[in-house]
Design a protein around this motif. Structure first.
Motif, PDB file in Angstrom:
ATOM      1  N   SER A  76       0.856  -1.230  -0.138  1.00 27.54           N
ATOM      2  CA  SER A  76       0.084   0.248   0.097  1.00 27.54           C
ATOM      3  C   SER A  76       0.910   1.239   0.035  1.00 27.54           C
ATOM      4  CB  SER A  76      -1.030  -0.024   1.218  1.00 27.54           C
ATOM      5  OG  SER A  76      -0.075  -0.122   2.364  1.00 27.54           O
ATOM      6  N   TYR A  77       2.228   1.165  -0.280  1.00 29.09           N
ATOM      7  CA  TYR A  77       3.020   2.189  -0.085  1.00 29.09           C
ATOM      8  C   TYR A  77       3.961   2.414  -1.787  1.00 29.09           C
ATOM      9  CZ  TYR A  77       6.302  -1.415   0.766  1.00 29.09           C
ATOM     10  OH  TYR A  77       6.953  -2.683   0.694  1.00 29.09           O
ATOM     11  N   GLN A  78       4.099   3.554  -1.655  1.00 25.53           N
ATOM     12  CA  GLN A  78       5.134   3.621  -2.754  1.00 25.53           C
ATOM     13  C   GLN A  78       6.473   4.447  -2.263  1.00 25.53           C
ATOM     14  OE1 GLN A  78       3.226   5.003  -6.345  1.00 25.53           O
ATOM     15  NE2 GLN A  78       2.443   2.941  -6.630  1.00 25.53           N
ATOM     16  N   GLN A  79       7.413   3.969  -2.019  1.00 29.46           N
ATOM     17  CA  GLN A  79       8.648   4.414  -1.644  1.00 29.46           C
ATOM     18  C   GLN A  79       9.176   5.582  -2.468  1.00 29.46           C
ATOM     19  OE1 GLN A  79      10.389   0.832  -1.911  1.00 29.46           O
ATOM     20  NE2 GLN A  79      10.470   0.306   0.385  1.00 29.46           N
ATOM     21  N   ALA A  80       9.453   6.742  -1.831  1.00 30.81           N
ATOM     22  CA  ALA A  80       9.922   7.965  -2.845  1.00 30.81           C
ATOM     23  C   ALA A  80       9.116   8.243  -3.889  1.00 30.81           C
ATOM     24  CB  ALA A  80      11.471   7.637  -2.890  1.00 30.81           C
ATOM     25  N   TYR A  81       7.899   8.140  -4.053  1.00 34.79           N
ATOM     26  CA  TYR A  81       7.260   8.417  -5.376  1.00 34.79           C
ATOM     27  C   TYR A  81       6.135   9.405  -4.973  1.00 34.79           C
ATOM     28  CZ  TYR A  81       4.113   7.254  -8.893  1.00 34.79           C
ATOM     29  OH  TYR A  81       2.942   7.336 -10.062  1.00 34.79           O
ATOM     30  N   ALA A  82       6.266  10.304  -5.746  1.00 31.14           N
ATOM     31  CA  ALA A  82       5.849  11.982  -5.305  1.00 31.14           C
ATOM     32  C   ALA A  82       4.353  11.674  -5.768  1.00 31.14           C
ATOM     33  CB  ALA A  82       6.599  12.969  -6.067  1.00 31.14           C
ATOM     34  N   TYR A  83       3.768  11.150  -6.868  1.00 37.73           N
ATOM     35  CA  TYR A  83       2.493  11.136  -7.383  1.00 37.73           C
ATOM     36  C   TYR A  83       1.432  10.627  -6.392  1.00 37.73           C
ATOM     37  CZ  TYR A  83       4.847  12.955 -11.458  1.00 37.73           C
ATOM     38  OH  TYR A  83       5.833  13.730 -11.950  1.00 37.73           O
ATOM     39  N   SER A  84       1.492   9.158  -6.073  1.00 34.28           N
ATOM     40  CA  SER A  84       0.604   8.601  -5.869  1.00 34.28           C
ATOM     41  C   SER A  84       1.023   7.745  -4.469  1.00 34.28           C
ATOM     42  CB  SER A  84       0.024   7.681  -6.758  1.00 34.28           C
ATOM     43  OG  SER A  84      -0.992   6.771  -6.229  1.00 34.28           O
ATOM     44  N   VAL A  85       0.159   7.893  -3.408  1.00 34.38           N
ATOM     45  CA  VAL A  85       0.537   7.121  -2.188  1.00 34.38           C
ATOM     46  C   VAL A  85      -0.431   5.958  -1.896  1.00 34.38           C
ATOM     47  CG1 VAL A  85       2.070   8.593  -1.065  1.00 34.38           C
ATOM     48  CG2 VAL A  85      -0.418   8.667  -0.761  1.00 34.38           C
ATOM     49  N   GLN A  86      -1.242   5.881  -3.049  1.00 34.20           N
ATOM     50  CA  GLN A  86      -2.447   4.803  -2.914  1.00 34.20           C
ATOM     51  C   GLN A  86      -1.917   3.425  -3.230  1.00 34.20           C
ATOM     52  OE1 GLN A  86      -6.468   6.643  -4.062  1.00 34.20           O
ATOM     53  NE2 GLN A  86      -5.089   7.218  -5.926  1.00 34.20           N
ATOM     54  N   SER A  87      -2.622   2.419  -2.728  1.00 34.04           N
ATOM     55  CA  SER A  87      -2.284   1.069  -3.171  1.00 34.04           C
ATOM     56  C   SER A  87      -3.150   1.008  -4.357  1.00 34.04           C
ATOM     57  CB  SER A  87      -2.725   0.187  -2.052  1.00 34.04           C
ATOM     58  OG  SER A  87      -4.284   0.204  -2.214  1.00 34.04           O
ATOM     59  N   ASP A  88      -2.989  -0.068  -5.153  1.00 33.88           N
ATOM     60  CA  ASP A  88      -3.958  -0.183  -6.552  1.00 33.88           C
ATOM     61  C   ASP A  88      -5.268  -0.590  -6.310  1.00 33.88           C
ATOM     62  OD1 ASP A  88      -1.236  -0.174  -7.873  1.00 33.88           O
ATOM     63  OD2 ASP A  88      -1.036  -2.263  -8.265  1.00 33.88           O
ATOM     64  N   LYS A  89      -5.561  -1.134  -4.905  1.00 38.16           N
ATOM     65  CA  LYS A  89      -7.001  -1.397  -4.772  1.00 38.16           C
ATOM     66  C   LYS A  89      -7.656   0.032  -4.314  1.00 38.16           C
ATOM     67  CE  LYS A  89      -9.879  -4.017  -1.575  1.00 38.16           C
ATOM     68  NZ  LYS A  89      -9.998  -4.751  -0.271  1.00 38.16           N
ATOM     69  N   GLU A  90      -6.813   0.804  -3.526  1.00 39.21           N
ATOM     70  CA  GLU A  90      -7.531   2.050  -3.322  1.00 39.21           C
ATOM     71  C   GLU A  90      -7.814   2.924  -4.724  1.00 39.21           C
ATOM     72  OE1 GLU A  90      -5.519   2.932   1.127  1.00 39.21           O
ATOM     73  OE2 GLU A  90      -4.378   3.130  -0.541  1.00 39.21           O
ATOM     74  N   CYS A  91      -6.823   2.862  -5.621  1.00 41.17           N
ATOM     75  CA  CYS A  91      -6.984   3.385  -6.896  1.00 41.17           C
ATOM     76  C   CYS A  91      -8.345   2.912  -7.452  1.00 41.17           C
ATOM     77  CB  CYS A  91      -5.958   3.214  -7.855  1.00 41.17           C
ATOM     78  SG  CYS A  91      -4.304   3.870  -7.594  1.00 41.17           S
ATOM     79  N   LEU A  92      -8.616   1.734  -7.507  1.00 42.18           N
ATOM     80  CA  LEU A  92      -9.591   1.273  -8.052  1.00 42.18           C
ATOM     81  C   LEU A  92     -11.073   1.612  -7.352  1.00 42.18           C
ATOM     82  CD1 LEU A  92      -9.208  -2.705  -8.888  1.00 42.18           C
ATOM     83  CD2 LEU A  92      -9.384  -0.778 -10.504  1.00 42.18           C
ATOM     84  N   GLN A  93     -10.990   1.854  -6.018  1.00 37.09           N
ATOM     85  CA  GLN A  93     -12.208   2.000  -5.316  1.00 37.09           C
ATOM     86  C   GLN A  93     -13.246   2.808  -6.049  1.00 37.09           C
ATOM     87  OE1 GLN A  93     -13.123   0.556  -2.737  1.00 37.09           O
ATOM     88  NE2 GLN A  93     -11.297  -0.496  -2.089  1.00 37.09           N
ATOM     89  N   LEU A  94     -12.784   3.922  -6.764  1.00 37.94           N
ATOM     90  CA  LEU A  94     -13.712   4.901  -7.519  1.00 37.94           C
ATOM     91  C   LEU A  94     -14.750   4.113  -8.282  1.00 37.94           C
ATOM     92  CD1 LEU A  94     -11.673   7.799  -8.658  1.00 37.94           C
ATOM     93  CD2 LEU A  94     -13.753   8.087  -7.308  1.00 37.94           C
ATOM     94  N   PHE A  95     -13.831   3.040  -8.945  1.00 37.47           N
ATOM     95  CA  PHE A  95     -14.739   2.635 -10.064  1.00 37.47           C
ATOM     96  C   PHE A  95     -15.604   1.157  -9.487  1.00 37.47           C
ATOM     97  CE2 PHE A  95     -10.695   4.278 -11.499  1.00 37.47           C
ATOM     98  CZ  PHE A  95     -11.404   4.972 -12.646  1.00 37.47           C
ATOM     99  N   LEU A  96     -15.517   0.906  -8.283  1.00 37.98           N
ATOM    100  CA  LEU A  96     -16.112  -0.352  -7.850  1.00 37.98           C
ATOM    101  C   LEU A  96     -17.666  -0.277  -7.385  1.00 37.98           C
ATOM    102  CD1 LEU A  96     -13.097  -1.745  -5.507  1.00 37.98           C
ATOM    103  CD2 LEU A  96     -14.055  -2.899  -7.986  1.00 37.98           C
TER     104      LEU A  96
END
Ligand SMILES: CC(=O)N[C@H]1[C@@H](OP(=O)(O)OP(=O)(O)OC[C@H]2O[C@@H](n3ccc(=O)[nH]c3=O)[C@H](O)[C@@H]2O)O[C@H](CO)[C@@H](O)[C@@H]1O[C@H](C)C(=O)N[C@@H](C)C(=O)N[C@H](CCC(=O)O)C(=O)O
Ligand SMILES: Nc1ncnc2c1ncn2[C@@H]1O[C@H](COP(=O)(O)OP(=O)(O)OP(=O)(O)O)[C@@H](O)[C@H]1O
Ligand SMILES: N[C@H](CCC[C@H](N)C(=O)O)C(=O)O
Length: 484
Positions: free
Chosen positions: A459-479
């Motif tokens: 659920s983390y993305q190390q040193a990644y400025a754009y998104s700190v969401q997990s892939d599942k959280e990204c999908l939530q919108l569509f579910l």
């Protein structure tokens, strides 16, 4: 425990200490030293424990173990050839060899360790054993969950967890790095499982053969009457089985191979994925709880492990069918517009192949693939992964995974290089993973599948400025609803 008792199995290179203090605890981290502790100085990748010896002494350490020459140490200094190995040996002695008192299952292989460990836990619990689990996602001991940084924690932590466990069985994932770094020194197993071996971690091991040598060490940690369960459809699995057989060790093999003890026949590669297992001349069907050819292997190895624990055949089969799955391993989400998405932790070429093939066999429309590469990991596997995606998916979007301290521009540049050399005009690059997932869904319609691979449960993305969401959280919108 007295120092000399703790040092019983340690071949040290300097004079035996003349004092024999009571040791109240042990640690390899100077920040955790307390009065009466023994501090084990380890040369790491970021820092060197030997530089913290003075700190440890100030905090009241009673003795030091290290692999470098000590200058004027006012407390006993035990010089060893390898501090990481010594950490394993003293931890096991300090905790009175907890692995000898437990039923221990170790699982190694490139892919399938986590999935198999959860499946084995599920089935063994169903047939009446309580289980601890030590692995990539988390550690679970006496039903309590602990976060972890490593698939195989360091030797001290492993022994602490085993000593705390009042469960009947401990199921452990053994990573190749963990084995190479002596994190399982002093640990013994009743069952060791080999899932498969393919290209991974070659930045660390240098070659596939060295990688295999590291994995192989697990099997030399079997207890006297322990058994190795091995996938002999795998080239390295077959090699391992041969070697252990020649050494007179107990092995139990499985696979489609005619020579396997537990034979896999009549594999059904559509829903519901199933296999007929042939054991002692008897053939019976087993349904895999998770889709995919690869999961038929995870199901079979789990069956074999549960049988070794005296599970009754039908109870194991029934339990397997009810397995709820593992977070981030082929988790299917159906979107209201008829698009099916799957989140999967595939991060090797073999895993990507399995995941995409499974999605491709299930789709009625197109397959869109979203993936990236973790920074500072084996770069050689990247081209294979792109080639496979190019071949199986109808369109792919390369995006960022964990940068892991690699500068963003460097990773993007590499994605473009790979795309130019091994990709095709169906591929595109979008650095924001959330937007890449959104784009993949936007491009899809009813009957299509979107496979999002690489991160799975993370659920983390190390040193990644754009998104700190997990892939599942990204999908939530569509579910509209949760997992199928
Ligand atoms: C490259 C590697 O294996 N690193 C592991 C290693 O960290 P390190 O060598 O960087 O440690 P370090 O920070 O240099 O410290 C060296 C020593 O100094 C001590 N120290 C340090 C600072 C201080 O102030 N005082 C002090 O005493 C530390 O406690 C340590 O004993 O020792 C740490 C503690 O045991 C591990 O958590 C860490 O794993 C890192 C997180 C890692 O990413 N490892 C990967 C390579 C790994 O092992 N992966 C496999 C799974 C792979 C897979 O299947 O995908 C795994 O089993 O996790
Ligand atoms: N038996 C298998 N053979 C090939 N691929 C597999 C197998 N099992 C799982 N996979 C693929 O590998 C991915 C990772 O699975 P899993 O987490 O179980 O493996 P692992 O060995 O624990 O990996 P890691 O320790 O690197 O996270 C899955 O999401 C799937 O794509
Ligand atoms: N257990 C592995 C998983 C990495 C998964 C992935 N995101 C990649 O390699 O691209 C690690 O943390 O190194």
């Amino acid at each position: 425990m007295k120092l000399n008792q703790l040092l019983e199995n340690i071949p040290f290179e300097n004079e035996k200490p003349i004092v024999d203090p009571e040791i109240k605890g042990l640690t390899d981290s100077s920040s955790e030293v307390e009065p009466g502790y023994i501090f084990i100085a380890i040369t790491g990748y970021q820092s060197d424990g030997h530089s913290y010896i003075t700190d440890a002494i100030k905090k009241g350490a009673s003795a030091i173990i290290g692999e470098k020459d000590a200058l004027e140490c006012p407390i006993p200094y035990i010089k060893v050839q390898n501090s990481k190995k010594a950490l394993g040996t003293v931890s096991a002695i300090y905790y009175q060899n907890p692995s000898h008192r437990k039923k221990m299952i170790g699982i190694t292989g490139t892919n399938g360790k986590t999935t198999t460990s959860y499946m084995v836990k599920h089935v063994l619990e169903d047939i009446g054993y309580s289980c601890s689990l030590i692995g990539t996602i988390q550690n679970i001991v006496n039903g309590e969950k602990f976060e972890t940084n490593n698939t195989t924690p360091n030797a001290l932590r492993v022994n602490e967890l085993l000593a705390d466990s009042t469960d009947d069985v401990v199921i452990m994932e053994a990573s190749s790095q963990g084995l190479a770094e002596y994190r399982l020194e002093g640990i013994e197993f009743d069952l060791c499982l080999f899932t498969n071996l393919s290209h991974e971690h070659l930045n660390y091991h240098g070659s596939l053969d060295n990688y295999f040598e590291a994995k192989k060490q697990l099997f030399y940690k079997l207890k006297h009457n322990g058994t190795a369960i091995i996938n002999v459809d795998d080239f390295y699995g077959e090699k391992l089985a041969e070697e252990l057989h020649q050494k007179g060790m107990n092995i139990y093999t499985f696979g489609e191979s005619r020579n396997a003890d537990l034979q896999m026949n009549e594999l059904n590669l559509t829903h519901p994925y199933s296999v007929h297992l042939k054991e002692n001349g008897e053939k019976f069907p087993v349904v895999s709880p998770i889709p995919g050819y690869h999961n038929l292997y995870n199901t079979t190895i789990t069956y074999a492990a549960a049988k070794a624990f005296f599970g009754e055949r039908q109870s194991i089969i029934d339990s397997l069918e009810k397995f709820p799955g593992v977070e981030g391993r082929f988790n299917i989400y159906r979107l209201p517009n008829g698009v099916t998405t799957v989140i999967d932790h595939a991060h090797t070429a073999d895993a990507v192949l399995n995941c995409l093939q499974t999605a491709s066999d299930s789709k009625t429309g197109r397959l869109v693939h979203v993936f990236g590469f973790k920074g500072q990991k084996d770069m050689d596997k990247r081209k294979e992964m792109i080639k496979i995606s190019t071949e199986i998916s109808d369109q792919y979007i390369l995006t960022l995974d964990d940068l892991n301290n690699v500068p963003e521009n460097e990773m993007i540049e590499h994605l473009y290089e790979l795309q130019n050399e091994y990709g095709n005009d169906k591929g595109k690059i979008m650095k924001d993973r959330t937007l890449a997932i959104e784009e993949a869904i936007r491009l899809s319609e009813e009957g299509d599948w979107v496979a999002i691979t690489g991160k799975g449960h993370q659920s983390y993305q190390q040193a990644y400025a754009y998104s700190v969401q997990s892939d599942k959280e990204c999908l939530q919108l569509f579910l509209s609803k949760d997992t199928e």
